[in-house]
Design an enzyme around this catalytic site. Sequence first.
Site, short mmCIF file in Angstrom:
data_model
loop_
_atom_site.label_atom_id
_atom_site.label_comp_id
_atom_site.label_asym_id
_atom_site.label_seq_id
_atom_site.Cartn_x
_atom_site.Cartn_y
_atom_site.Cartn_z
N LYS A 84 2.14 10.84 4.81
CA LYS A 84 2.52 9.72 5.69
C LYS A 84 2.86 8.48 4.88
O LYS A 84 3.87 7.82 5.11
CB LYS A 84 1.34 9.43 6.65
CG LYS A 84 1.44 8.10 7.37
CD LYS A 84 0.06 7.50 7.69
CE LYS A 84 -0.81 7.29 6.49
NZ LYS A 84 -1.98 6.42 6.64
N LYS A 120 0.83 -1.21 0.00
CA LYS A 120 0.00 0.00 0.00
C LYS A 120 0.86 1.27 0.00
O LYS A 120 0.63 2.21 -0.75
CB LYS A 120 -0.93 -0.02 1.22
CG LYS A 120 -1.68 1.27 1.47
CD LYS A 120 -2.62 1.63 0.33
CE LYS A 120 -3.21 3.01 0.54
NZ LYS A 120 -4.01 3.46 -0.61
P1 NAD Z 1 -10.18 10.01 8.21
O1 NAD Z 1 -9.27 10.95 8.89
O2 NAD Z 1 -11.31 10.53 7.40
O3 NAD Z 1 -10.81 9.00 9.29
C1 NAD Z 1 -10.10 8.45 10.35
C2 NAD Z 1 -11.06 8.27 11.51
O4 NAD Z 1 -10.38 7.60 12.57
C3 NAD Z 1 -11.56 9.62 12.06
O5 NAD Z 1 -12.98 9.63 12.04
C4 NAD Z 1 -11.01 9.64 13.48
O6 NAD Z 1 -11.87 10.30 14.40
C5 NAD Z 1 -10.87 8.16 13.78
N1 NAD Z 1 -9.94 7.85 14.84
C6 NAD Z 1 -8.69 8.36 15.05
N2 NAD Z 1 -8.14 7.81 16.13
C7 NAD Z 1 -9.04 6.93 16.63
C8 NAD Z 1 -9.06 6.05 17.74
N3 NAD Z 1 -8.01 5.96 18.58
N4 NAD Z 1 -10.15 5.30 17.97
C9 NAD Z 1 -11.21 5.39 17.15
N5 NAD Z 1 -11.28 6.21 16.07
C10 NAD Z 1 -10.19 6.96 15.82
O7 NAD Z 1 -9.24 9.04 7.36
P2 NAD Z 1 -9.67 8.13 6.12
O8 NAD Z 1 -9.51 8.93 4.88
O9 NAD Z 1 -10.95 7.44 6.41
O10 NAD Z 1 -8.44 7.09 6.13
C11 NAD Z 1 -8.39 6.01 7.05
C12 NAD Z 1 -7.19 5.16 6.66
O11 NAD Z 1 -7.34 4.69 5.33
C13 NAD Z 1 -5.85 5.92 6.68
O12 NAD Z 1 -4.82 5.05 7.09
C14 NAD Z 1 -5.66 6.33 5.23
O13 NAD Z 1 -4.30 6.54 4.92
C15 NAD Z 1 -6.28 5.15 4.51
N6 NAD Z 1 -6.84 5.39 3.17
C16 NAD Z 1 -7.58 6.50 2.90
C17 NAD Z 1 -8.11 6.66 1.62
C18 NAD Z 1 -8.96 7.86 1.23
O14 NAD Z 1 -9.21 8.06 0.04
N7 NAD Z 1 -9.44 8.67 2.16
C19 NAD Z 1 -7.89 5.70 0.64
C20 NAD Z 1 -7.16 4.55 0.96
C21 NAD Z 1 -6.63 4.42 2.24
#
Ligand code: NAD
Length: 299
Positions: free
Chosen positions: A245, A176
């Site tokens: 990141k 990834k």
């Molecule tokens: P985001 O910031 O929208 O969501 C992350 C969520 O995690 C938030 O709602 C936050 O409140 C919650 N959170 C943080 N710490 C926490 C804890 N200790 N306990 C419970 N909840 C907690 O991020 P996202 O875009 O949904 O991405 C999530 C993951 O997926 C990341 O690792 C990101 O790199 C990956 N990702 C994102 C995308 C994208 O297009 N957004 C695509 C592929 C992968």
Amino acid sequence: MSHILNPPARIGLIGLGNMGRPMGACLVRAGFAVTGFDVSEGARTVFAKDSGASIAADMAAAVRDADVVITMVPDGKIVRALVESLQRDLQAGTVIIDMSSSEPMGTRDLGAKMIAAGFEFIDAPVSGGVRRAVDGSLSIMAGGDTATLDRAGPVLSAMGRTIFRTGPLGSGHAMKALNNYVSGAGLIAACEAINAGAAFGIDPGLMVDVLNASTGRNNSTEVKMKQFILSQSWGSGFSIGLMAKDIRTAGDLAEKLGVAAPLAEHCADLWDEAVARIGGACDHTEVQRFLEMYGNDDG
Ligand code: NAD
């Protein structure tokens, strides 16, 4: 505890952000019994309203009866802290699936520790963005023990169209990060080309059409440049902090493995600089704004 995890298996889903919410909604539609938790009350409320899933007011309650725990939080450090804190609340044999984009060496370590404690653990990060999370067509790169991957098959299939088995624990996370390096480098290259072309007097929209019919085409020219950058909507749903990141993770991985990757290092520095300049909460497509400012002043 070696049965296949078909619906209505119970899933505790931790992390209801841009990706966790639509992924959870896919699990609900597939017939899984999903209980969601997020530290943000707003995220919990929106998830419950949009998906019809249950939500828990605390994390332990979300995982206590779960057959599967899915983490979809910002990074591997957060995953480690929350998984370790939940250890005593989980049933023996629970399958933990870290679908966040975490750091692969940390995943190897955490996964081995959890497996030694009597749980199952795989890494299954995703690609495809919010749009493909919504329609359940994500690309999933899954690392870990074959028997656990078999068990988790129906859960992953509910969210993804293509499920790659990348090898042992941590290999999904390595894949990834490397994918996002290629994607992030391609986005910067496309933005630089569009800026230079526009300065020469070529219409940016026309440039995207030419790139998409030519060898410069990449994911950014196809699904980001007109949609989020030229339109200035900046609405991909993937933050620049999370992209930076991932690219740093890829650069560090190559370095740890002794593999020369000079462009990855430079690319990670650029994305970090963009975060420092415009803030990690901006959309990752706003790297275009950063590039327009780049070198214009010392600020
Ligand atoms: P985001 O910031 O929208 O969501 C992350 C969520 O995690 C938030 O709602 C936050 O409140 C919650 N959170 C943080 N710490 C926490 C804890 N200790 N306990 C419970 N909840 C907690 O991020 P996202 O875009 O949904 O991405 C999530 C993951 O997926 C990341 O690792 C990101 O790199 C990956 N990702 C994102 C995308 C994208 O297009 N957004 C695509 C592929 C992968």
